[in-house]
Design a protein around this motif. Sequence first.
Motif, PDB file in Angstrom:
ATOM      1  N   ASN A 130       1.974   8.932  -5.304  1.00  0.00           N
ATOM      2  CA  ASN A 130       0.816   9.524  -4.641  1.00  0.00           C
ATOM      3  C   ASN A 130       0.534  10.926  -5.199  1.00  0.00           C
ATOM      4  O   ASN A 130      -0.454  11.152  -5.879  1.00  0.00           O
ATOM      5  N   GLN A 176       0.805  -1.221   0.000  1.00  0.00           N
ATOM      6  CA  GLN A 176       0.000   0.000   0.000  1.00  0.00           C
ATOM      7  C   GLN A 176       0.839   1.273   0.000  1.00  0.00           C
ATOM      8  O   GLN A 176       0.290   2.377   0.011  1.00  0.00           O
ATOM      9  N   LYS A 191       5.439   2.196 -16.117  1.00  0.00           N
ATOM     10  CA  LYS A 191       4.608   1.124 -15.575  1.00  0.00           C
ATOM     11  C   LYS A 191       4.425   1.279 -14.071  1.00  0.00           C
ATOM     12  O   LYS A 191       3.577   0.625 -13.470  1.00  0.00           O
ATOM     13  N   HIS A 192       5.229   2.168 -13.462  1.00  0.00           N
ATOM     14  CA  HIS A 192       5.173   2.370 -12.022  1.00  0.00           C
ATOM     15  C   HIS A 192       4.371   3.606 -11.618  1.00  0.00           C
ATOM     16  O   HIS A 192       4.355   3.974 -10.447  1.00  0.00           O
ATOM     17  N   GLY A 193       3.712   4.253 -12.558  1.00  0.00           N
ATOM     18  CA  GLY A 193       3.020   5.498 -12.264  1.00  0.00           C
ATOM     19  C   GLY A 193       2.006   5.400 -11.137  1.00  0.00           C
ATOM     20  O   GLY A 193       1.800   6.352 -10.374  1.00  0.00           O
ATOM     21  N   SER A 194       1.382   4.258 -10.999  1.00  0.00           N
ATOM     22  CA  SER A 194       0.359   4.075  -9.968  1.00  0.00           C
ATOM     23  C   SER A 194       0.949   4.074  -8.561  1.00  0.00           C
ATOM     24  O   SER A 194       0.216   4.166  -7.574  1.00  0.00           O
ATOM     25  N   LYS A 195       2.269   3.982  -8.452  1.00  0.00           N
ATOM     26  CA  LYS A 195       2.928   3.985  -7.149  1.00  0.00           C
ATOM     27  C   LYS A 195       3.260   5.403  -6.668  1.00  0.00           C
ATOM     28  O   LYS A 195       3.847   5.580  -5.598  1.00  0.00           O
ATOM     29  N   CYS A 225      -1.465  11.416 -16.649  1.00  0.00           N
ATOM     30  CA  CYS A 225      -0.573  11.233 -15.505  1.00  0.00           C
ATOM     31  C   CYS A 225      -1.356  10.819 -14.260  1.00  0.00           C
ATOM     32  O   CYS A 225      -2.292  11.516 -13.861  1.00  0.00           O
ATOM     33  N   PRO A 226      -1.000   9.713 -13.645  1.00  0.00           N
ATOM     34  CA  PRO A 226      -1.685   9.281 -12.420  1.00  0.00           C
ATOM     35  C   PRO A 226      -1.302  10.151 -11.230  1.00  0.00           C
ATOM     36  O   PRO A 226      -0.247  10.797 -11.220  1.00  0.00           O
ATOM     37  N   GLY A 227      -2.164  10.166 -10.222  1.00  0.00           N
ATOM     38  CA  GLY A 227      -1.885  10.916  -9.007  1.00  0.00           C
ATOM     39  C   GLY A 227      -2.247  12.388  -9.131  1.00  0.00           C
ATOM     40  O   GLY A 227      -2.525  12.887 -10.221  1.00  0.00           O
ATOM     41  N   LYS A 266       3.226   4.341  -1.254  1.00  0.00           N
ATOM     42  CA  LYS A 266       3.465   5.138  -2.446  1.00  0.00           C
ATOM     43  C   LYS A 266       4.534   6.166  -2.126  1.00  0.00           C
ATOM     44  O   LYS A 266       4.852   6.427  -0.961  1.00  0.00           O
TER      45      LYS A 266
END
Length: 213
Positions: A94, A65, A88-92, A143-145, A67
């Motif tokens: 915050n 969990q 591939k790590h963008g979801s990590k 862009c995530p986050g 980030k």
Amino acid sequence: MNNKVVLIHGFMRDCRDMLPLKKNLEILGYEGMLVNLPLTYKRLEHSVWVLEDSLNDLILNLKEQEKIYLVGHSTGGLVIRSWLAQSKHGSKINRSVLLATPNQGSELADLAGKYFGVLPAICKTLASLQSSQVRKLPGLSKCPGEIGAIAGNKNNLLLGRLLKGENDGRVTVESVRLAGLTDFVILPFGHMEIHKEFSTAQRVAQFLSLGKF
């Protein structure tokens, strides 16, 4: 909550330029991590690949969990945008903060290309900062986050006189603005000092914690 923050320097600098911000964020409860990117003679895309390699082990060793956060000064913010849109790590990640980042392109880089074409040819990162190139970068919807941006408006540098409108001596306030930002704030600092001021670190820490400045 995990408090690791990766700090990314700007054009023609190295990780030492982010040491003041690292120290200030540590006072505020964040663990700063520095990376060196080739942001002088290589195009922006090359630094995105280097950042991917630099973050790979860190991210793979995060708990399920956990980030991390990203903070970039000037060109470093463009590296963050590009990396977030394709990694591939963008979801990590915050939240991220872009400090004095020319999100609409650098007018000074445009002028360098127009009048001193040899400079962008040698300093390829400078070519990547030209407006025509920055417009090709993915928008924040890719862009995530959550992403916030801080602009400076203290024009205390000679080249700032060449810019139109409110600016920090290198980048205009309007160039820092970008559709899709979670929050945006203007601070009374110049481009070379904004990331070294303690009050900037306070704003950064607030955004990393709450998602607003």
